[in-house]
Design a protein around this motif. Structure first.
Motif, short mmCIF file in Angstrom:
data_model
loop_
_atom_site.label_atom_id
_atom_site.label_comp_id
_atom_site.label_asym_id
_atom_site.label_seq_id
_atom_site.Cartn_x
_atom_site.Cartn_y
_atom_site.Cartn_z
N GLN A 61 0.80 -1.22 0.00
CA GLN A 61 0.00 0.00 0.00
C GLN A 61 0.83 1.28 0.00
OE1 GLN A 61 -3.34 -0.08 -0.39
NE2 GLN A 61 -3.10 -2.29 -0.57
N GLU A 62 2.08 1.20 0.48
CA GLU A 62 2.94 2.38 0.57
C GLU A 62 4.05 2.33 -0.46
OE1 GLU A 62 4.40 3.03 4.52
OE2 GLU A 62 2.49 2.52 5.47
N GLU A 63 4.54 3.50 -0.86
CA GLU A 63 5.66 3.57 -1.79
C GLU A 63 6.93 3.12 -1.06
OE1 GLU A 63 7.27 6.59 -5.27
OE2 GLU A 63 6.42 7.45 -3.42
N ILE A 64 7.61 2.11 -1.60
CA ILE A 64 8.74 1.50 -0.91
C ILE A 64 10.00 2.34 -1.05
CG2 ILE A 64 10.19 -0.56 -0.73
CD1 ILE A 64 7.83 -2.12 -2.00
N PHE A 65 10.31 2.76 -2.26
CA PHE A 65 11.54 3.49 -2.56
C PHE A 65 12.77 2.70 -2.13
CE2 PHE A 65 12.78 7.83 -4.04
CZ PHE A 65 11.77 7.94 -4.99
N GLY A 66 12.78 1.44 -2.47
CA GLY A 66 13.90 0.57 -2.16
C GLY A 66 13.80 -0.72 -2.95
N PRO A 67 14.84 -1.58 -2.91
CA PRO A 67 14.90 -2.78 -3.75
C PRO A 67 14.14 -3.97 -3.18
CG PRO A 67 16.93 -2.59 -2.50
CD PRO A 67 16.10 -1.37 -2.15
N VAL A 68 12.84 -3.79 -3.01
CA VAL A 68 11.98 -4.84 -2.45
C VAL A 68 10.87 -5.15 -3.45
CG1 VAL A 68 10.47 -5.48 -0.55
CG2 VAL A 68 12.46 -4.03 -0.11
N ALA A 69 10.71 -6.44 -3.78
CA ALA A 69 9.69 -6.86 -4.75
C ALA A 69 8.65 -7.73 -4.05
CB ALA A 69 10.33 -7.62 -5.90
N PRO A 70 7.53 -7.15 -3.60
CA PRO A 70 6.46 -7.93 -2.97
C PRO A 70 5.51 -8.50 -4.03
CG PRO A 70 5.99 -5.60 -2.77
CD PRO A 70 7.26 -5.71 -3.55
N VAL A 71 5.28 -9.79 -3.98
CA VAL A 71 4.47 -10.46 -5.01
C VAL A 71 3.14 -10.92 -4.42
CG1 VAL A 71 4.34 -12.38 -6.64
CG2 VAL A 71 6.52 -11.18 -6.27
N VAL A 72 2.06 -10.49 -5.06
CA VAL A 72 0.70 -10.90 -4.73
C VAL A 72 0.18 -11.74 -5.88
CG1 VAL A 72 -1.64 -10.07 -4.22
CG2 VAL A 72 0.35 -8.77 -3.42
N THR A 73 -0.51 -12.84 -5.60
CA THR A 73 -1.07 -13.67 -6.68
C THR A 73 -2.52 -13.29 -6.93
OG1 THR A 73 -1.65 -15.43 -5.12
CG2 THR A 73 0.50 -15.57 -6.19
N TRP A 74 -2.99 -13.58 -8.16
CA TRP A 74 -4.37 -13.28 -8.52
C TRP A 74 -4.90 -14.31 -9.51
CZ3 TRP A 74 -5.87 -12.12 -13.60
CH2 TRP A 74 -4.82 -11.90 -14.51
N ARG A 75 -6.22 -14.42 -9.56
CA ARG A 75 -6.90 -15.26 -10.56
C ARG A 75 -8.01 -14.52 -11.27
NH1 ARG A 75 -5.67 -20.46 -11.07
NH2 ARG A 75 -4.54 -21.53 -9.38
N ASP A 76 -8.79 -13.76 -10.52
CA ASP A 76 -9.94 -13.05 -11.09
C ASP A 76 -9.52 -11.66 -11.55
OD1 ASP A 76 -13.02 -12.85 -11.35
OD2 ASP A 76 -12.45 -11.04 -10.23
N GLU A 77 -9.78 -11.35 -12.82
CA GLU A 77 -9.33 -10.08 -13.38
C GLU A 77 -10.03 -8.90 -12.74
OE1 GLU A 77 -9.78 -8.02 -17.63
OE2 GLU A 77 -8.50 -9.81 -17.69
N GLU A 78 -11.31 -9.02 -12.46
CA GLU A 78 -12.04 -7.92 -11.85
C GLU A 78 -11.48 -7.60 -10.46
OE1 GLU A 78 -16.61 -6.69 -10.57
OE2 GLU A 78 -16.27 -8.34 -11.98
N GLU A 79 -11.18 -8.64 -9.71
CA GLU A 79 -10.59 -8.45 -8.38
C GLU A 79 -9.18 -7.84 -8.52
OE1 GLU A 79 -9.30 -11.06 -4.43
OE2 GLU A 79 -10.49 -11.98 -6.02
N LEU A 80 -8.44 -8.29 -9.53
CA LEU A 80 -7.11 -7.74 -9.79
C LEU A 80 -7.18 -6.24 -10.00
CD1 LEU A 80 -4.07 -7.80 -10.73
CD2 LEU A 80 -4.99 -8.23 -13.03
N LEU A 81 -8.07 -5.79 -10.88
CA LEU A 81 -8.16 -4.37 -11.18
C LEU A 81 -8.62 -3.56 -9.97
CD1 LEU A 81 -9.63 -4.54 -14.79
CD2 LEU A 81 -7.34 -3.76 -14.13
N THR A 82 -9.46 -4.15 -9.14
CA THR A 82 -9.87 -3.47 -7.92
C THR A 82 -8.66 -3.22 -7.03
OG1 THR A 82 -12.09 -4.43 -7.97
CG2 THR A 82 -11.29 -3.65 -5.84
#
Length: 457
Positions: A358-379
């Motif tokens: 939710q916050e701007e990291i401004f550093g070398p961190v790659a947080p990965v979230v998985t998704w399946r539903d496109e509508e939920e993804l865009l939300t």
């Protein structure tokens, strides 16, 4: 006048002492800009164009020296610094070309009896405020269009990285830009300097790049005198990977979008949304690349800008781990304890509502979230007050374009991890800013429209 130190973030050592200006110096800079304004506005566009082209050539001549300076005061790797100098110089070339292409309109009034002439005129003295993360490019991206439009400028570079801006100012003078057209004030008291400018009736433009929090404050101040304002503010860029994406290309793009400049960019990929069907494969490939990163003063990833920055990124990662995320891969940092280094890291199983998402990291961190539903993804993608940049990787170009158009972002990289280009309008939606930099739109930010109604019996 007092001085302040400029540090090398790779070692913490002082590399230079710079004059620490205040309200008096801020006013003196406006005095010089105002005195030069009329003559500069009346300078033929061809002359302004040639001066900008000459500065472009001088920047390329001195590319190695400028890159080395960026490495010292900013900490980015030499290859990145060279790339920034080349990119920064392009703004002088681009606006050298745009300076001679003034646009306007002419035509009869529908009611008859008059002719309408529409022109653009320079807005006036422009106050420019730039951040530390791209000390050359952020300066030239503002100075170039301002000078092309016929404006004189006062510039406050970031206290962390003033040396590059001072070097560029010297090159502008060497190119032949008249005294008073470009004026710098280096300071550790940004608030008093910029407030002095915004309260001065001779300043008619504020162009700021920095945090949304500071941007809001400046907009409130600008409102008191209805000062023309351009704001390039914070970002929280999503990086979307679909099930049919080319994963090798997506990982290549992720390495650029996330780890260029150590993630210290407003356009940096901040949160990764990877389709569940390819998430493990993507994580394995990305993790392998991250573990191979050479972190250090002469490596692939340099230091963060300060100890405070390291603390902030550390807290975001620790919070994500406490919320259930796990470390997939982590690079190694120098063992000598010098400098403000943070180990690049890939996080999996990150909750969509985690602070690191939710916050701007401004550093070398790659947080990965998985998704399946496109509508939920865009939300999830659009559930932020920011809307600067986004990235979409998809095997089907139409799908990528559709997702890109549905994303609340001013710039979207489609199957590429870089969006910045001097010939394209750079800027965001929502609270990521107002106005655009680069392209023809960037020139228009430093002009005002004037309409002449000509009697035509």
């Amino acid at each position: 006048m007092t001085e302040f130190p400029v540090e090398d973030p790779a070692t913490g050592e002082t590399i230079a002492m710079v004059m620490d200006g205040g309200p008096a110096e801020a006013t003196a800079a406006v005095d010089a800009a105002a005195a030069a304004a009329r003559a500069w506005a009346g300078t033929p566009a061809r002359t302004r164009s040639e001066l900008l082209h000459r500065t472009f050539e001088l920047m390329l001549r001195d590319r190695e020296e400028l890159a080395a300076l960026i490495v010292r005061e900013n900490g980015k790797p030499l290859a990145d610094a060279r790339g920034e100098v080349t990119y920064a110089a392009e703004f002088f070339r681009w606006y050298g070309e745009e300076a001679v292409r003034a646009d306007g309109a002419y035509g009869p009034s529908p009611a008859g009896g008059t002719r309408t002439v529409v022109t653009r005129r320079p807005v006036g003295v422009a106050a420019l405020v730039t951040p530390w993360n791209f000390p050359a490019a952020m300066a030239t991206r503002k100075i170039g269009p301002a000078l092309a439009a016929g404006c004189t400028v006062v510039l406050k570079p970031a206290a962390e990285t003033p040396l590059t801006a001072l070097a560029i100012a010297r090159l502008l003078a060497e190119a032949g830009v008249p005294d008073g057209v470009v004026n710098l004030v280096t300071t550790t008291d940004a608030g008093s300097v910029v407030t002095t400018w915004l309260e001065d009736p001779r300043v008619r433009k504020i162009s700021f790049t920095g945090s949304t929090r500071v941007g809001r404050l400046l907009l409130r101040q600008a409102a008191d005198r209805v000062v023309n304002a351009s704001m390039e503010l914070g970002g929280n860029a999503p990086f979307v990977v679909t099930a049919d994406a080319d994963l090798d290309a997506a990982v290549d793009g992720a390495m650029i979008a996330k780890f260029r400049n150590g993630g210290q960019a407003c356009t940096a990929a901040n949160r990764f949304y990877v389709h569940a069907d390819v998430a493990e494969d993507f994580l394995a490939r990305l993790g392998k690349r991250v573990e191979a990163l050479n972190v250090g003063p002469s490596g692939d990833v340099g230091p963060l800008i300060s100890a405070k920055a390291v603390d902030g990124v550390t807290k975001l990662v620790d919070s994500a781990l406490a919320a259930g995320a796990r470390v997939v891969a982590r690079a190694e940092i120098p063992s000598d304890g010098k400098g403000y280094f943070f180990a690049p890291v890939v996080l999996a199983d990150v909750p969509p509502d985690a602070d690191v998402v939710q916050e701007e990291i401004f550093g070398p961190v790659a947080p990965v979230v998985t998704w399946r539903d496109e509508e939920e993804l865009l939300t999830q993608v659009n559930a932020t007050e920011m809307g600067l940049a986004a990235y979409v990787y998809a095997g089907n170009l139409q799908d990528a374009l559709r997702l890109g158009e549905a994303t609340d972002a001013g710039m979207v990289g489609i199957n590429r991890g870089l969006v910045s280009d001097p010939s394209a309008p750079f800027g965001g939606l929502k609270q990521s800013g107002l106005g655009r930099e680069g392209a023809r739109e960037g020139l228009h930010e430093f002009t005002e429209i004037q309409y002449l109604s000509v009697d035509w019996p």
